[in-house]
Design an enzyme around this catalytic site. Structure first.
Site, PDB file in Angstrom:
ATOM      1  N   ALA A  22       0.829  -1.218   0.000  1.00  0.00           N
ATOM      2  CA  ALA A  22       0.000   0.000   0.000  1.00  0.00           C
ATOM      3  C   ALA A  22       0.855   1.256   0.000  1.00  0.00           C
ATOM      4  O   ALA A  22       0.474   2.285   0.550  1.00  0.00           O
ATOM      5  CB  ALA A  22      -0.921  -0.009   1.218  1.00  0.00           C
ATOM      6  N   ALA A  23       2.038   1.165  -0.616  1.00  0.00           N
ATOM      7  CA  ALA A  23       2.954   2.308  -0.571  1.00  0.00           C
ATOM      8  C   ALA A  23       2.824   3.220  -1.782  1.00  0.00           C
ATOM      9  O   ALA A  23       3.333   4.331  -1.776  1.00  0.00           O
ATOM     10  CB  ALA A  23       4.387   1.810  -0.461  1.00  0.00           C
ATOM     11  N   ARG A  43      -3.088   8.164 -10.703  1.00  0.00           N
ATOM     12  CA  ARG A  43      -4.215   8.178 -11.648  1.00  0.00           C
ATOM     13  C   ARG A  43      -5.557   8.454 -10.978  1.00  0.00           C
ATOM     14  O   ARG A  43      -6.545   8.744 -11.651  1.00  0.00           O
ATOM     15  CB  ARG A  43      -4.269   6.849 -12.415  1.00  0.00           C
ATOM     16  N   ARG A  54     -31.764  13.281  12.668  1.00  0.00           N
ATOM     17  CA  ARG A  54     -30.333  13.542  12.811  1.00  0.00           C
ATOM     18  C   ARG A  54     -29.770  12.793  14.026  1.00  0.00           C
ATOM     19  O   ARG A  54     -30.515  12.202  14.794  1.00  0.00           O
ATOM     20  CB  ARG A  54     -30.123  15.057  12.892  1.00  0.00           C
ATOM     21  N   LYS A  78     -33.325  15.968  16.281  1.00  0.00           N
ATOM     22  CA  LYS A  78     -31.888  15.914  16.578  1.00  0.00           C
ATOM     23  C   LYS A  78     -31.742  15.745  18.074  1.00  0.00           C
ATOM     24  O   LYS A  78     -32.383  16.469  18.830  1.00  0.00           O
ATOM     25  CB  LYS A  78     -31.204  17.204  16.138  1.00  0.00           C
ATOM     26  N   ASN A 126     -34.487  25.430  20.511  1.00  0.00           N
ATOM     27  CA  ASN A 126     -33.435  24.942  21.413  1.00  0.00           C
ATOM     28  C   ASN A 126     -32.200  25.833  21.420  1.00  0.00           C
ATOM     29  O   ASN A 126     -31.297  25.616  22.203  1.00  0.00           O
ATOM     30  CB  ASN A 126     -33.036  23.517  21.014  1.00  0.00           C
ATOM     31  N   TYR A 127     -32.156  26.832  20.549  1.00  0.00           N
ATOM     32  CA  TYR A 127     -30.910  27.583  20.358  1.00  0.00           C
ATOM     33  C   TYR A 127     -31.187  29.068  20.457  1.00  0.00           C
ATOM     34  O   TYR A 127     -32.053  29.595  19.740  1.00  0.00           O
ATOM     35  CB  TYR A 127     -30.352  27.218  18.970  1.00  0.00           C
TER      36      TYR A 127
HETATM   37  C1  UD1 Z   1       1.425  -4.866 -10.729  1.00  0.00           C
HETATM   38  C2  UD1 Z   1       2.266  -6.023 -11.286  1.00  0.00           C
HETATM   39  C3  UD1 Z   1       1.596  -6.552 -12.566  1.00  0.00           C
HETATM   40  C4  UD1 Z   1       0.194  -6.999 -12.250  1.00  0.00           C
HETATM   41  C5  UD1 Z   1      -0.592  -5.853 -11.607  1.00  0.00           C
HETATM   42  C6  UD1 Z   1      -1.910  -6.366 -11.128  1.00  0.00           C
HETATM   43  C7  UD1 Z   1       4.593  -5.568 -10.728  1.00  0.00           C
HETATM   44  C8  UD1 Z   1       5.888  -5.092 -11.221  1.00  0.00           C
HETATM   45  N1  UD1 Z   1       3.585  -5.548 -11.587  1.00  0.00           N
HETATM   46  O1  UD1 Z   1       1.465  -3.817 -11.684  1.00  0.00           O
HETATM   47  O2  UD1 Z   1       2.332  -7.651 -13.076  1.00  0.00           O
HETATM   48  O3  UD1 Z   1      -0.455  -7.407 -13.436  1.00  0.00           O
HETATM   49  O4  UD1 Z   1       0.117  -5.329 -10.469  1.00  0.00           O
HETATM   50  O5  UD1 Z   1      -2.709  -5.327 -10.663  1.00  0.00           O
HETATM   51  O6  UD1 Z   1       4.500  -5.983  -9.595  1.00  0.00           O
HETATM   52  N2  UD1 Z   1       3.232  -0.576  -4.533  1.00  0.00           N
HETATM   53  C9  UD1 Z   1       4.036  -0.370  -3.433  1.00  0.00           C
HETATM   54  N3  UD1 Z   1       5.264   0.136  -3.622  1.00  0.00           N
HETATM   55  C10 UD1 Z   1       5.733   0.471  -4.842  1.00  0.00           C
HETATM   56  C11 UD1 Z   1       4.905   0.254  -5.977  1.00  0.00           C
HETATM   57  C12 UD1 Z   1       3.650  -0.292  -5.779  1.00  0.00           C
HETATM   58  O7  UD1 Z   1       3.637  -0.645  -2.311  1.00  0.00           O
HETATM   59  O8  UD1 Z   1       6.867   0.940  -4.929  1.00  0.00           O
HETATM   60  C13 UD1 Z   1       1.883  -1.129  -4.314  1.00  0.00           C
HETATM   61  C14 UD1 Z   1       0.797  -0.179  -4.758  1.00  0.00           C
HETATM   62  O9  UD1 Z   1       0.405   0.657  -3.707  1.00  0.00           O
HETATM   63  C15 UD1 Z   1      -0.306  -1.125  -5.169  1.00  0.00           C
HETATM   64  C16 UD1 Z   1       0.452  -2.344  -5.670  1.00  0.00           C
HETATM   65  O10 UD1 Z   1       1.720  -2.266  -5.114  1.00  0.00           O
HETATM   66  O11 UD1 Z   1      -1.097  -1.522  -4.112  1.00  0.00           O
HETATM   67  C17 UD1 Z   1       0.507  -2.425  -7.174  1.00  0.00           C
HETATM   68  O12 UD1 Z   1       1.178  -1.315  -7.658  1.00  0.00           O
HETATM   69  P1  UD1 Z   1       0.907  -0.764  -9.103  1.00  0.00           P
HETATM   70  O13 UD1 Z   1       1.828   0.349  -9.360  1.00  0.00           O
HETATM   71  O14 UD1 Z   1      -0.556  -0.503  -9.259  1.00  0.00           O
HETATM   72  O15 UD1 Z   1       1.336  -2.029  -9.985  1.00  0.00           O
HETATM   73  P2  UD1 Z   1       0.924  -2.305 -11.452  1.00  0.00           P
HETATM   74  O16 UD1 Z   1       1.704  -1.455 -12.361  1.00  0.00           O
HETATM   75  O17 UD1 Z   1      -0.539  -2.287 -11.560  1.00  0.00           O
HETATM   76 CA    CA Z   2      -2.343  -1.561 -10.202  1.00  0.00          CA
END
Ligand code: UD1
Ligand code: CA
Length: 505
Positions: A13-14, A19, A340, A358, A393-394
């Site tokens: 989740a980094a 987009r 509310r 409320k 009330n106010y």
């Molecule tokens: C990635 C896969 C791709 C796959 C697709 C599926 C790789 C290189 N590619 O591509 O093969 O088909 O997912 O959806 O793995 N994230 C990090 N750190 C980073 C980059 C990403 O934590 O440095 C996390 C993002 O937050 C996200 C996930 O990894 O949750 C996927 O990252 P994203 O950049 O969307 O990967 P894709 O290009 O979609």
């Molecule tokens: Ca993705």
């Protein structure tokens, strides 16, 4: 060394989620009343891993605080400045015990429809085949953007190639990488140490681990799943809505399987945490959000929004907006009312049409039937609040409370200026402005005595339609009075007799 059958889940989740074009981090956008990350963490928690980690970097404080508020057993791992899914997993591994030698499951924080069952199936397949890596794959109609799964002539998975790095022939491959995997921890640590950043995006790809494992003669399996939705990620707001609609379709279907009657699933929105009892009817255009619980045999909707509401058995809420409220058994609300936060309606109580409440506790069987503002009030059992009553009330500075005792009767169009105590069993006359307390059994009247001024219309509105109507009404009343007198002849009744009477004069 730790138990080799232990599982750790690393949720990635980094990423920034550029987009999304949003000031909210992508992982915190919601569908079905939960953030994308909440969905991902629940699926991961659902396989009861020994360790559960979320890897963060972009908006790290906001994202990690959110994760810990959902599940304080999650380990937060920070990704450093090296980009890519491979680096993210490497950072995650560093936060695990150094001797962890079980299965590492990798999922993505932005894939919200994935279920724990699917992850459990992945782990089972991975362990049953003694694979070094198992990848969930899918064959969507349009594979654009995904990494492609390259298989050898024997059908074994050889490599995963990103769209941006793929040859023309590789781009024609239909089978894609979902980004969901199970790895042998020891292999994964070693392989990631060998992964470089020599690719189109200059990132350290997790997907490169597959080719490295193969080059060492290790087994890599594809775990193909049919439910494509479970592998679909959210990259922009179009996908957010698309996955939100599908999640809703699944939630509404589950509610019906649990016994709810949903008249129009297409216009009904139900959040993932909602529960609905048997034979409760949900009419079209209804949204049921948050931690709402609805009992049995209720009627909800049409066109009703409930947010964090508790609705007891047999109650009805029609064309209304209700938030953080409790609606008692067999109570009725609406149409067209706004409840509310802090509203509590007792058993068989009634909040009718065009009422706003409320922080109002309305007792069992009490009624607020029409056109009322009821804020900061406690209304006793069986009391009746007349049409158009306002609880003022106010005063511009503070909000004050009003009590109305049991079985009291507040007449229509009254204003009750808080703080006020209207005793049990008392009356307030219609049209009163109540500025002092009323004791039990008393009638409070505060309006001026009525005066009727004779002939006012004739003098001040002479010749108008109103004046004509007054003349006609007065004439009719006079004739009616005449007709009541004994011996009188009603006009039109016997014209000949009347004429004869006239002639005698
Ligand atoms: C990635 C896969 C791709 C796959 C697709 C599926 C790789 C290189 N590619 O591509 O093969 O088909 O997912 O959806 O793995 N994230 C990090 N750190 C980073 C980059 C990403 O934590 O440095 C996390 C993002 O937050 C996200 C996930 O990894 O949750 C996927 O990252 P994203 O950049 O969307 O990967 P894709 O290009 O979609
Ligand atoms: Ca993705």
């Amino acid at each position: 060394m730790s138990d080799p059958r232990q599982t750790a889940v690393i949720v990635l989740a980094a990423g920034e989620g550029t987009r999304m074009k949003s000031s909210i981090p992508k992982m915190l956008h919601t569908i079905g009343g939960r953030s994308l990350l909440d969905h991902a963490v629940r699926a991961a928690r659902g396989i009861s891993p020994a360790h559960l980690e979320v890897v963060v970097r972009y908006e790290r404080d906001r994202v990690s605080e959110h994760v810990l508020s959902l599940d304080d057993g999650v380990i937060i791992a920070d990704q450093d400045e090296i980009a890519g899914t491979g680096r993210a997993v490497e950072c995650g591994l560093q936060a695990l015990p150094a001797d962890f030698a079980g299965t590492v499951v990798v999922t993505m924080g932005d894939v919200p429809l994935l279920t724990a069952d699917t992850l459990a199936g992945l782990v089972d397949a991975h362990l049953a085949t003694h694979s070094a890596a198992t990848v969930i794959t899918a064959t969507p109609a349009d594979p654009t953007g995904y990494g492609r799964v390259v298989r050898g002539i024997d059908g074994a998975v050889e490599a995963i190639v990103e769209q941006k790095d793929a040859t023309e022939a590789q781009r024609a491959i239909q089978e894609v990488n979902s980004g969901l995997y199970a790895f042998d921890a020891v292999m994964l640590r070693e392989a990631l140490a060998q992964v470089g950043t020599d690719n189109a995006q200059g990132e350290k790809y997790l997907t490169d681990v597959v080719a490295i494992a193969r080059s060492r003669g290790l087994a890599v399996q594809a775990h193909l799943i049919a439910d494509l939705w479970q592998t679909e990620g959210v990259n922009d707001k179009v996908q957010l809505a698309r996955l939100g609609a599908e999640l809703n379709r699944r939630t509404v279907e589950a509610a019906m399987r649990e016994g709810a009657i949903v008249i129009d699933p297409a216009t009904t929105w139900i959040d993932a945490d909602v529960t609905i009892g048997h034979d409760t009817v949900v009419h079209p255009g209804t949204q049921i959000h948050g931690a709402t619980t609805i009992g049995r045999d209720c009627v909800i909707g049409p066109d009703t929004t409930l947010i964090d509401v508790e609705v007891a058995d047999g109650a009805s809420v029609v064309r209304s907006q209700v938030e953080l409220a409790v609606i008692g058994p067999r109570a009725t609300v609406g149409p067209f009312s706004y409840l509310r936060p802090g509203t509590r309606l007792g058993a068989e109580g009634k909040i009718g049409g065009f009422v706003e409440t409320k922080n109002a506790q309305i007792g069992d069987g009490a009624k607020v039937p029409h056109l009322t503002y009821c804020g900061d009030a406690t209304i006793g059992e069986g009391a009746n609040i007349g049409a158009g009553t306002i609880f003022a009330n106010y005063d511009g500075i503070t909000k004050e409370h009003t009590d109305v005792g049991a079985y009291s009767f507040v007449g229509s169009n009254s204003v009750i200026v808080a703080p006020r105590d209207i005793g049990a069993g008392s009356y307030v006359a219609a049209g009163s402005a109540v500025v002092s307390d009323v004791g039990p059994g008393q009638l409070a009247v505060t309006r001026a005595a009525q005066r009727n001024i004779d002939g006012w219309v004739a003098r001040r509105r002479s010749g108008t339609r109103t004046d004509q109507a007054a003349h006609q009404a007065n004439a009719a009343a006079a004739e009616a009075k005449l007709a009541e007198q004994p011996g009188a002849v009603a006009p039109g009744d016997d014209w000949a007799a009347a004429d004869a009477k006239e002639a005698q004069r």
